[in-house]
Scaffold this active site. Structure first.
Site, PDB file in Angstrom:
ATOM      1  N   GLY A  47       0.856  -1.191   0.000  1.00 17.82           N
ATOM      2  CA  GLY A  47       0.000   0.000   0.000  1.00 17.82           C
ATOM      3  C   GLY A  47       0.883   1.228   0.000  1.00 17.82           C
ATOM      4  O   GLY A  47       1.260   1.735  -1.057  1.00 17.82           O
ATOM      5  N   TYR A  77      12.065  -1.411  -7.911  1.00 11.54           N
ATOM      6  CA  TYR A  77      11.114  -0.481  -8.554  1.00 11.54           C
ATOM      7  C   TYR A  77      11.394  -0.320 -10.051  1.00 11.54           C
ATOM      8  O   TYR A  77      10.518   0.037 -10.825  1.00 11.54           O
ATOM      9  CB  TYR A  77      11.110   0.884  -7.826  1.00 11.54           C
ATOM     10  CG  TYR A  77      12.343   1.722  -8.030  1.00 11.54           C
ATOM     11  CD1 TYR A  77      12.404   2.633  -9.084  1.00 11.54           C
ATOM     12  CD2 TYR A  77      13.442   1.627  -7.179  1.00 11.54           C
ATOM     13  CE1 TYR A  77      13.530   3.419  -9.280  1.00 11.54           C
ATOM     14  CE2 TYR A  77      14.570   2.404  -7.368  1.00 11.54           C
ATOM     15  CZ  TYR A  77      14.614   3.297  -8.422  1.00 11.54           C
ATOM     16  OH  TYR A  77      15.729   4.064  -8.623  1.00 11.54           O
ATOM     17  N   GLU A 128      -0.402  14.469  -9.064  1.00 10.20           N
ATOM     18  CA  GLU A 128      -1.533  15.281  -9.533  1.00 10.20           C
ATOM     19  C   GLU A 128      -2.822  14.821  -8.875  1.00 10.20           C
ATOM     20  O   GLU A 128      -3.669  15.629  -8.479  1.00 10.20           O
ATOM     21  CB  GLU A 128      -1.646  15.201 -11.055  1.00 10.20           C
ATOM     22  CG  GLU A 128      -0.444  15.807 -11.735  1.00 10.20           C
ATOM     23  CD  GLU A 128      -0.520  15.799 -13.247  1.00 10.20           C
ATOM     24  OE1 GLU A 128      -1.637  15.797 -13.794  1.00 10.20           O
ATOM     25  OE2 GLU A 128       0.545  15.792 -13.884  1.00 10.20           O
ATOM     26  N   GLY A 129      -2.951  13.497  -8.762  1.00  5.82           N
ATOM     27  CA  GLY A 129      -4.173  12.934  -8.183  1.00  5.82           C
ATOM     28  C   GLY A 129      -4.443  13.475  -6.779  1.00  5.82           C
ATOM     29  O   GLY A 129      -5.587  13.676  -6.389  1.00  5.82           O
ATOM     30  N   ARG A 186     -32.811  25.516  14.031  1.00  4.95           N
ATOM     31  CA  ARG A 186     -33.033  24.783  15.278  1.00  4.95           C
ATOM     32  C   ARG A 186     -33.135  25.748  16.469  1.00  4.95           C
ATOM     33  O   ARG A 186     -32.228  26.570  16.692  1.00  4.95           O
ATOM     34  CB  ARG A 186     -31.857  23.817  15.507  1.00  4.95           C
ATOM     35  CG  ARG A 186     -31.844  23.122  16.846  1.00  4.95           C
ATOM     36  CD  ARG A 186     -32.926  22.090  16.956  1.00  4.95           C
ATOM     37  NE  ARG A 186     -32.831  21.334  18.201  1.00  4.95           N
ATOM     38  CZ  ARG A 186     -33.794  20.544  18.645  1.00  4.95           C
ATOM     39  NH1 ARG A 186     -34.914  20.396  17.934  1.00  4.95           N
ATOM     40  NH2 ARG A 186     -33.649  19.881  19.768  1.00  4.95           N
ATOM     41  N   GLN A 227     -23.094  32.184  20.994  1.00  5.17           N
ATOM     42  CA  GLN A 227     -21.736  32.452  20.532  1.00  5.17           C
ATOM     43  C   GLN A 227     -20.931  31.153  20.338  1.00  5.17           C
ATOM     44  O   GLN A 227     -20.101  31.058  19.436  1.00  5.17           O
ATOM     45  CB  GLN A 227     -21.015  33.358  21.532  1.00  5.17           C
ATOM     46  CG  GLN A 227     -19.792  34.006  20.942  1.00  5.17           C
ATOM     47  CD  GLN A 227     -19.094  34.899  21.939  1.00  5.17           C
ATOM     48  OE1 GLN A 227     -18.771  34.467  23.052  1.00  5.17           O
ATOM     49  NE2 GLN A 227     -18.861  36.122  21.564  1.00  5.17           N
ATOM     50  N   GLU A 263      -4.516   7.356  -2.034  1.00  2.00           N
ATOM     51  CA  GLU A 263      -3.509   8.144  -2.779  1.00  2.00           C
ATOM     52  C   GLU A 263      -2.397   8.640  -1.838  1.00  2.00           C
ATOM     53  O   GLU A 263      -1.910   9.755  -1.955  1.00  2.00           O
ATOM     54  CB  GLU A 263      -4.175   9.277  -3.555  1.00  2.00           C
ATOM     55  CG  GLU A 263      -5.131   8.706  -4.597  1.00  2.00           C
ATOM     56  CD  GLU A 263      -5.425   9.625  -5.756  1.00  2.00           C
ATOM     57  OE1 GLU A 263      -4.611  10.506  -6.056  1.00  2.00           O
ATOM     58  OE2 GLU A 263      -6.482   9.423  -6.372  1.00  2.00           O
TER      59      GLU A 263
HETATM   60  C1  LIG Z   1     -11.716   3.135  -0.555  1.00  2.00           C
HETATM   61  C2  LIG Z   1     -10.341   2.926  -1.102  1.00  2.00           C
HETATM   62  C3  LIG Z   1     -10.095   3.170  -2.434  1.00  2.00           C
HETATM   63  C4  LIG Z   1      -8.821   2.955  -2.967  1.00  2.00           C
HETATM   64  N1  LIG Z   1      -8.614   3.139  -4.316  1.00  2.00           N
HETATM   65  C5  LIG Z   1      -7.419   2.764  -4.843  1.00  2.00           C
HETATM   66  C6  LIG Z   1      -7.231   2.763  -6.265  1.00  2.00           C
HETATM   67  O1  LIG Z   1      -8.115   3.142  -7.043  1.00  2.00           O
HETATM   68  N2  LIG Z   1      -6.049   2.332  -6.761  1.00  2.00           N
HETATM   69  C7  LIG Z   1      -5.042   1.887  -5.953  1.00  2.00           C
HETATM   70  O2  LIG Z   1      -4.003   1.518  -6.475  1.00  2.00           O
HETATM   71  N3  LIG Z   1      -5.184   1.893  -4.600  1.00  2.00           N
HETATM   72  C8  LIG Z   1      -6.347   2.305  -4.035  1.00  2.00           C
HETATM   73  N4  LIG Z   1      -6.519   2.279  -2.677  1.00  2.00           N
HETATM   74  C9  LIG Z   1      -5.416   1.828  -1.813  1.00  2.00           C
HETATM   75  C10 LIG Z   1      -4.807   2.957  -0.986  1.00  2.00           C
HETATM   76  O3  LIG Z   1      -4.055   3.792  -1.788  1.00  2.00           O
HETATM   77  C11 LIG Z   1      -4.027   2.309   0.174  1.00  2.00           C
HETATM   78  O4  LIG Z   1      -4.982   1.776   1.064  1.00  2.00           O
HETATM   79  C12 LIG Z   1      -3.133   3.314   0.848  1.00  2.00           C
HETATM   80  O5  LIG Z   1      -2.059   3.681   0.025  1.00  2.00           O
HETATM   81  C13 LIG Z   1      -2.582   2.758   2.175  1.00  2.00           C
HETATM   82  O6  LIG Z   1      -2.037   1.487   2.003  1.00  2.00           O
HETATM   83  P1  LIG Z   1      -2.428   0.296   3.012  1.00  2.00           P
HETATM   84  O7  LIG Z   1      -3.908   0.285   3.082  1.00  2.00           O
HETATM   85  O8  LIG Z   1      -1.741  -0.924   2.582  1.00  2.00           O
HETATM   86  O9  LIG Z   1      -1.891   0.795   4.410  1.00  2.00           O
HETATM   87  P2  LIG Z   1      -0.399   0.572   4.962  1.00  2.00           P
HETATM   88  O10 LIG Z   1       0.580   1.008   3.942  1.00  2.00           O
HETATM   89  O11 LIG Z   1      -0.281  -0.796   5.514  1.00  2.00           O
HETATM   90  O12 LIG Z   1      -0.373   1.629   6.157  1.00  2.00           O
HETATM   91  C14 LIG Z   1      -0.899   1.329   7.446  1.00  2.00           C
HETATM   92  C15 LIG Z   1      -0.510   2.489   8.366  1.00  2.00           C
HETATM   93  O13 LIG Z   1       0.915   2.546   8.478  1.00  2.00           O
HETATM   94  C16 LIG Z   1       1.368   3.855   8.132  1.00  2.00           C
HETATM   95  N5  LIG Z   1       2.668   3.766   7.481  1.00  2.00           N
HETATM   96  C17 LIG Z   1       3.061   2.902   6.506  1.00  2.00           C
HETATM   97  N6  LIG Z   1       4.310   3.159   6.141  1.00  2.00           N
HETATM   98  C18 LIG Z   1       4.749   4.187   6.891  1.00  2.00           C
HETATM   99  C19 LIG Z   1       5.949   4.933   6.990  1.00  2.00           C
HETATM  100  N7  LIG Z   1       7.007   4.667   6.188  1.00  2.00           N
HETATM  101  N8  LIG Z   1       6.030   5.949   7.891  1.00  2.00           N
HETATM  102  C20 LIG Z   1       4.998   6.223   8.691  1.00  2.00           C
HETATM  103  N9  LIG Z   1       3.815   5.579   8.644  1.00  2.00           N
HETATM  104  C21 LIG Z   1       3.700   4.578   7.758  1.00  2.00           C
HETATM  105  C22 LIG Z   1       0.297   4.419   7.229  1.00  2.00           C
HETATM  106  O14 LIG Z   1       0.319   5.842   7.221  1.00  2.00           O
HETATM  107  C23 LIG Z   1      -0.963   3.844   7.850  1.00  2.00           C
HETATM  108  O15 LIG Z   1      -1.352   4.668   8.916  1.00  2.00           O
HETATM  109  C24 LIG Z   1      -7.779   2.531  -2.121  1.00  2.00           C
HETATM  110  C25 LIG Z   1      -8.031   2.301  -0.762  1.00  2.00           C
HETATM  111  C26 LIG Z   1      -9.284   2.482  -0.257  1.00  2.00           C
HETATM  112  C27 LIG Z   1      -9.538   2.191   1.205  1.00  2.00           C
END
Ligand SMILES: Cc1cc2nc3c(=O)[nH]c(=O)nc-3n(C[C@H](O)[C@H](O)[C@H](O)COP(=O)(O)OP(=O)(O)OC[C@H]3O[C@@H](n4cnc5c(N)ncnc54)[C@H](O)[C@@H]3O)c2cc1C
Length: 390
Positions: A141, A188, A251-252, A278, A289, A373
């Site tokens: 993620g 990457y 951009e997103g 209300r 206030q 994002e």
């Molecule tokens: C409703 C929804 C729609 C989505 N749509 C899309 C989409 O269209 N396309 C797509 O590709 N993805 C999509 N996503 C995925 C989304 O981008 C990821 O959920 C997001 O990037 C977070 O990744 P994760 O859920 O794996 O969380 P994790 O990466 O596991 O993070 C968990 C926690 O750990 C923290 N964390 C992780 N790494 C670090 C770090 N290095 N330093 C500090 N804190 C950290 C995070 O901030 C978070 O609080 C979507 C997600 C949702 C819920």
């Protein structure tokens, strides 16, 4: 917001050109007349009305920056931001559908598509084809480039295997900008962007998530089992998908900032109205206030978020580096949306806590701004890196 149309130099950020005002007002009218009546039911059912998506296309909202030669509106990024804000003021699910289409999918085609890909796909994106952007996976993620979906070249096709998770628009989409690695050992540098059509063999849309907020926006798993993608559908260069992902998401994020700005505005407007209607202790609660200060604080934060979102969008359109400002705009707008929608519930009192009134939905919809994002922590990391030069 002041509406005066001024000459195009040194304008306040919230001043819009005549074209922008016309465009915004059209979207606002559409959102009030066509979208608002369907919002509650779509939220309850967790399904977005397909007829509305067709209307997005008819209004030109799905191809805002696509050049007219491909059937688009030849608009600017700023217009996409206005559209996302106005739609999200009424329904954040509508906002994200238009946001993903314009700021991620179309954007990727416009910047990295070759002539043939643009000729083949852009007219569809502008007229009837919903797109999705598939980067995240179960194990990747925030650390998006740890993705595991593999792409292996076999003859004239790449064969893709793996699973994507959380993909917005995936129930409605026919076209996916999807990231996979051609060489996991390259890290990457193996990541490559592919254009995957829904009916390619081996491609399936899987389980749909049952979510807290933006419930009408579909979020699904994607399954790739020996999915054949023609070599011609590599977007940009092989191994340069990481660059496409980073730059489209930059951009997103301004789009998500606009979505959260719209959510905050929608809840605030309801709270202002309710406070004047209300009555307690023999007068409207807006006479107290304590309530006035809450409403003033909410309005101030919304104005600050708007300035940040508009500035980042205008910087992008002006060709000025905007990565830090985009991350700041997304981070701050998400925080404002969460605070404002929460206070809106409190101003409604017990009624605000029920589904008979509109504000609880805004609060549920606000939460996602801190997550997708790039989470708020990841925005802070980007900002810190740019501020500290590390
Ligand atoms: C409703 C929804 C729609 C989505 N749509 C899309 C989409 O269209 N396309 C797509 O590709 N993805 C999509 N996503 C995925 C989304 O981008 C990821 O959920 C997001 O990037 C977070 O990744 P994760 O859920 O794996 O969380 P994790 O990466 O596991 O993070 C968990 C926690 O750990 C923290 N964390 C992780 N790494 C670090 C770090 N290095 N330093 C500090 N804190 C950290 C995070 O901030 C978070 O609080 C979507 C997600 C949702 C819920």
């Amino acid at each position: 917001m002041p509406e005066t149309v001024l000459a195009a130099t040194a304008l306040p950020l919230t001043n819009l050109s005549e074209d922008e005002i016309l465009f915004r007002d059209n979207v606002r009218q559409f959102a009030e007349e066509k979208l608002r009546p369907l919002v509650k039911e779509m939220d309850e059912k967790g399904i977005f009305d397909r007829g509305l998506i067709q209307e997005f296309f008819q209004l030109g909202l799905m191809g805002i920056e696509i050049p007219e030669q491909y059937g688009g509106s030849s608009g600017r990024f700023f217009e996409a931001i206005l559209a996302v804000e106005e739609l999200s003021r009424v329904d954040a699910s509508a906002g994200v559908i238009v946001d993903v289409q314009n700021t991620l999918v179309n954007n990727a085609f416009l910047r990295w598509g070759n002539d043939e890909q643009k000729r083949r796909y852009l007219p569809r994106m502008a007229s009837d084809t919903c797109g999705a952007y598939a980067l995240s996976e179960a194990g990747s993620g925030s650390d998006a480039f740890a993705l595991q979906t593999k792409a292996e070249l076999k003859g004239s096709d790449y064969v893709l295997n793996g699973r994507k998770l959380w993909i917005t628009n995936s129930k409605e989409a026919n076209l996916f900008v999807l990231f996979a690695t051609v060489d996991a050992s390259a890290g990457y540098k193996g990541i490559t962007a592919f254009v995957v059509e829904k009916d390619f063999p081996g491609f399936t849309v899987g389980k749909k998530e049952d979510k807290l907020g933006i419930r009408a926006s579909s979020t699904c798993e994607l399954i790739l089992e020996d999915c054949k993608v023609p070599r011609a559908n590599v977007l940009g260069e092989v191994g340069k998908g990481y660059k496409i992902a980073i730059e489209t998401l930059n951009e997103g994020r301004i789009g998500i900032g606009a979505q959260m700005l719209g959510v905050a505005r929608g809840a605030w407007e309801y709270a202002c109205k309710y406070a004047q209607e209300r009555k307690q202790f023999g007068k409207a609660i807006a006479e107290f206030q304590g309530i006035q200060f809450q409403i003033a604080q909410m309005g101030t934060e919304i104005e600050a978020a708007r300035l940040m979102v508009y500035n980042a969008a205008r910087m992008k359109d002006a060709g000025i580096p905007f990565v830090k400002e985009a991350a700041m705009a997304k981070l701050f707008s998400s925080q404002v949306a969460e605070r404002v929608t929460s206070l809106a519930i409190e101003i409604y009192g017990g009624y605000g806590f029920t589904k008979d009134y509109p504000v609880e939905k805004y609060w549920r919809d606000a939460k996602i701004g801190n997550i997708y994002e790039g989470t708020s922590n990841m925005q802070l990391a980007t900002i810190a890196k740019l501020v500290l030069g590390k």
